[in-house]
Design a protein around this motif. Structure first.
Motif, PDB file in Angstrom:
ATOM      1  N   ALA A 258       4.043  18.717 -47.436  1.00  0.00           N
ATOM      2  CA  ALA A 258       3.983  17.333 -46.810  1.00  0.00           C
ATOM      3  C   ALA A 258       5.316  16.825 -46.253  1.00  0.00           C
ATOM      4  CB  ALA A 258       3.340  16.382 -47.855  1.00  0.00           C
ATOM      5  N   ILE A 259       6.607  17.280 -46.825  1.00  0.00           N
ATOM      6  CA  ILE A 259       7.659  16.828 -46.320  1.00  0.00           C
ATOM      7  C   ILE A 259       7.831  17.326 -45.081  1.00  0.00           C
ATOM      8  CG2 ILE A 259      10.227  17.094 -46.706  1.00  0.00           C
ATOM      9  CD1 ILE A 259       9.588  16.743 -49.795  1.00  0.00           C
ATOM     10  N   LEU A 260       7.746  18.676 -44.883  1.00  0.00           N
ATOM     11  CA  LEU A 260       7.894  19.321 -43.623  1.00  0.00           C
ATOM     12  C   LEU A 260       7.017  18.866 -42.501  1.00  0.00           C
ATOM     13  CD1 LEU A 260       8.320  23.141 -44.760  1.00  0.00           C
ATOM     14  CD2 LEU A 260       9.849  21.533 -44.024  1.00  0.00           C
ATOM     15  N   THR A 261       5.711  18.431 -42.905  1.00  0.00           N
ATOM     16  CA  THR A 261       4.683  17.879 -41.909  1.00  0.00           C
ATOM     17  C   THR A 261       5.318  16.331 -41.503  1.00  0.00           C
ATOM     18  OG1 THR A 261       2.777  19.111 -42.925  1.00  0.00           O
ATOM     19  CG2 THR A 261       2.454  17.118 -41.399  1.00  0.00           C
ATOM     20  N   ALA A 262       5.868  15.786 -42.440  1.00  0.00           N
ATOM     21  CA  ALA A 262       6.309  14.530 -42.049  1.00  0.00           C
ATOM     22  C   ALA A 262       7.532  14.613 -41.196  1.00  0.00           C
ATOM     23  CB  ALA A 262       6.750  13.712 -43.330  1.00  0.00           C
ATOM     24  N   GLU A 263       8.496  15.399 -41.436  1.00  0.00           N
ATOM     25  CA  GLU A 263       9.538  15.616 -40.776  1.00  0.00           C
ATOM     26  C   GLU A 263       9.166  15.989 -39.273  1.00  0.00           C
ATOM     27  OE1 GLU A 263      11.966  18.336 -42.738  1.00  0.00           O
ATOM     28  OE2 GLU A 263      12.767  16.858 -44.217  1.00  0.00           O
ATOM     29  N   GLY A 264       8.147  16.944 -39.445  1.00  0.00           N
ATOM     30  CA  GLY A 264       7.734  17.315 -37.957  1.00  0.00           C
ATOM     31  C   GLY A 264       7.442  16.196 -37.146  1.00  0.00           C
ATOM     32  N   GLN A 265       6.410  15.534 -37.710  1.00  0.00           N
ATOM     33  CA  GLN A 265       5.915  14.350 -37.051  1.00  0.00           C
ATOM     34  C   GLN A 265       7.028  13.259 -36.568  1.00  0.00           C
ATOM     35  OE1 GLN A 265       2.847  12.631 -39.892  1.00  0.00           O
ATOM     36  NE2 GLN A 265       1.276  14.299 -39.519  1.00  0.00           N
ATOM     37  N   ARG A 266       7.764  13.097 -37.488  1.00  0.00           N
ATOM     38  CA  ARG A 266       8.989  12.048 -36.983  1.00  0.00           C
ATOM     39  C   ARG A 266       9.888  12.723 -36.008  1.00  0.00           C
ATOM     40  NH1 ARG A 266      14.300  11.376 -40.754  1.00  0.00           N
ATOM     41  NH2 ARG A 266      14.540  13.433 -39.852  1.00  0.00           N
ATOM     42  N   GLN A 267      10.043  14.112 -35.932  1.00  0.00           N
ATOM     43  CA  GLN A 267      10.992  14.577 -34.988  1.00  0.00           C
ATOM     44  C   GLN A 267       9.959  14.391 -33.641  1.00  0.00           C
ATOM     45  OE1 GLN A 267      13.820  15.710 -34.799  1.00  0.00           O
ATOM     46  NE2 GLN A 267      14.247  15.351 -36.800  1.00  0.00           N
ATOM     47  N   SER A 268       8.388  14.612 -33.688  1.00  0.00           N
ATOM     48  CA  SER A 268       7.822  14.618 -32.529  1.00  0.00           C
ATOM     49  C   SER A 268       7.679  13.179 -32.018  1.00  0.00           C
ATOM     50  CB  SER A 268       6.304  15.102 -33.062  1.00  0.00           C
ATOM     51  OG  SER A 268       5.406  14.855 -31.945  1.00  0.00           O
ATOM     52  N   ALA A 269       7.717  12.274 -32.905  1.00  0.00           N
ATOM     53  CA  ALA A 269       7.593  10.864 -32.428  1.00  0.00           C
ATOM     54  C   ALA A 269       8.953  10.453 -31.795  1.00  0.00           C
ATOM     55  CB  ALA A 269       7.486  10.075 -33.715  1.00  0.00           C
ATOM     56  N   ILE A 270      10.177  10.818 -32.265  1.00  0.00           N
ATOM     57  CA  ILE A 270      11.351  10.568 -31.535  1.00  0.00           C
ATOM     58  C   ILE A 270      11.437  11.408 -30.463  1.00  0.00           C
ATOM     59  CG2 ILE A 270      13.781  10.941 -31.952  1.00  0.00           C
ATOM     60  CD1 ILE A 270      13.611  10.682 -34.843  1.00  0.00           C
ATOM     61  N   LEU A 271      11.186  12.468 -30.348  1.00  0.00           N
ATOM     62  CA  LEU A 271      11.146  13.173 -29.109  1.00  0.00           C
ATOM     63  C   LEU A 271      10.139  12.511 -28.137  1.00  0.00           C
ATOM     64  CD1 LEU A 271      11.287  16.900 -30.254  1.00  0.00           C
ATOM     65  CD2 LEU A 271      13.206  15.262 -29.362  1.00  0.00           C
TER      66      LEU A 271
END
Length: 380
Positions: A188-201
């Motif tokens: 879940a943490i990795l998924t949230a970090e991935g979504q955050r990075q995706s949203a930022i990018l």
């Protein structure tokens, strides 16, 4: 004779028995322990050996190779009061066959019991988590204790390995649930970090795209405005030059009333050419129309009825000066038709009869004047 034969047979059998008791063969990597009257006498080396018959006896043959012993699972209690089963494997080798024979009755059983007690001492100071993750520490602790204790037995412990550590089934289930929850948390943490990075990018990409689009639109608007300005300037310059050219051509051609009437008559068919003109009414009294035309033409101020002298026809292609009324019969005929129409309109206005002139016989009512300019109509 039979007594002699029996004695000979007994003698042969005795010699064979003595020889069998005297010669002993020890296999390779083995050692034989010889006792004389129950006391240790010597150690036989691999190969052929001779002992005293009926006095010396080979009691043990010790295997000098490295041996592997796997002990059954042993229950061990950890520091947090959990019972785990531990399987161990011992690699050992007999280095002193005499000590292994006379210092310990059963060195394999002694090693097993020593392993159990040492393992309980080591694992008793660890909790379950440390026990499961500290196999190397347990192996080193067992090796050091066993090597020190078995040295006086003529045995060298080379290696100790933990085959398996099995906690109770309930603890296994709890550990599996904990591991599953931990992995779910990390996922879940990795998924949230991935979504955050995706949203930022994605936001950065949209920002850059918006900036580039705005810059592109601004440059496009600027270039379009510059193009419109240059186009308007060039169009105005072209129209000005066209007006100057037409105005100069008109003044150079010196138009008169007949030319203006001819131009007006040429525009009448073009009025009927439009698609919106469904019906075009032709006046019944053409004479009155011509009379109105003639009066309108006469009333234009500033334009003379007749001009004298030669005329100049404006030709934008070659700009040659041609005397009107010379060699072009079609222009002369058209000009004569215009003069006849004007004369007929004047006669009608005066109340006289309308004559029908022809192209070959010009009307006598047409005023005598110099031939008018018969060049192409100017685009005024």
């Amino acid at each position: 004779m039979p007594f002699v034969f029996a004695f000979f047979v007994v003698l042969v059998l005795f010699a064979t028995l003595v020889l069998a008791r005297t010669i002993r063969i020890v296999p390779q990597a083995r050692a034989g322990i010889v006792e004389r009257f129950g006391k240790y006498r010597a150690t036989l080396q691999p190969g052929l050996n001779i002992v005293t018959p009926f006095v010396d006896r080979v009691r043990y043959v010790i295997d000098m190779r490295e041996q592997v012993v796997s002990f059954p699972p042993q229950p061990v209690i950890t520091e947090d009061n959990l019972v785990v089963s531990i399987d161990t494997v011992i690699y050992f080798q007999v280095t002193d066959p005499v000590a292994a024979t006379y210092e310990i009755a059963n060195y394999i059983q002694a090693i097993e019991q020593l392993t159990m007690t040492t393992l309980r001492n080591i694992v008793g100071g660890m909790d379950l988590e440390q026990t499961l993750t500290s196999r190397e520490d347990i192996n080193r602790g067992l090796s050091s204790v066993l090597d020190e204790a078995t040295g006086r037995w003529g045995v060298r412990v080379g290696r100790v390995e933990i085959k398996g550590i099995d906690p109770p089934p309930s603890i296994k289930d709890s550990m599996e649930k904990q591991m599953r929850a931990d992995r779910d948390k990390r996922a879940a943490i990795l998924t949230a970090e991935g979504q955050r990075q995706s949203a930022i990018l994605t936001a950065e990409g949209n920002k850059q795209a918006a900036i580039l689009n705005a810059e592109g639109n601004r440059e496009a608007v600027i270039l379009r405005a510059q193009a419109d300005r240059e186009s308007a300037i060039l169009r105005a310059q072209g129209e000005g030059q066209a007006i100057q050219t037409v105005f100069q051509a008109i003044h150079d051609g010196q138009p008169d009333q007949a030319l203006l009437a001819y131009q007006y008559l040429q525009m009448m068919p073009k009025i009927a050419e439009g698609d919106a003109n469904k019906v075009w009414v032709v006046p019944s009294e053409i004479t009155k129309a011509l009379e109105g035309l003639g009066s309108a033409v006469h009333e234009v101020s500033g334009i003379p009825k007749h001009t004298g002298g030669p005329r100049t026809r404006v030709d934008m292609g070659s700009m040659e000066r041609v005397e009107v009324g010379g060699s072009d019969p079609s222009l002369s005929k058209a000009h004569q038709d215009v003069k006849d129409a004007i004369a007929a309109a004047e006669a009608s206005a005066a109340g006289g009869p309308i004559s029908t002139p022809t192209a070959d016989a010009p009307s006598s009512d047409a005023p005598d004047a110099a031939p008018p300019a018969a060049g192409p109509p100017s685009a005024g």
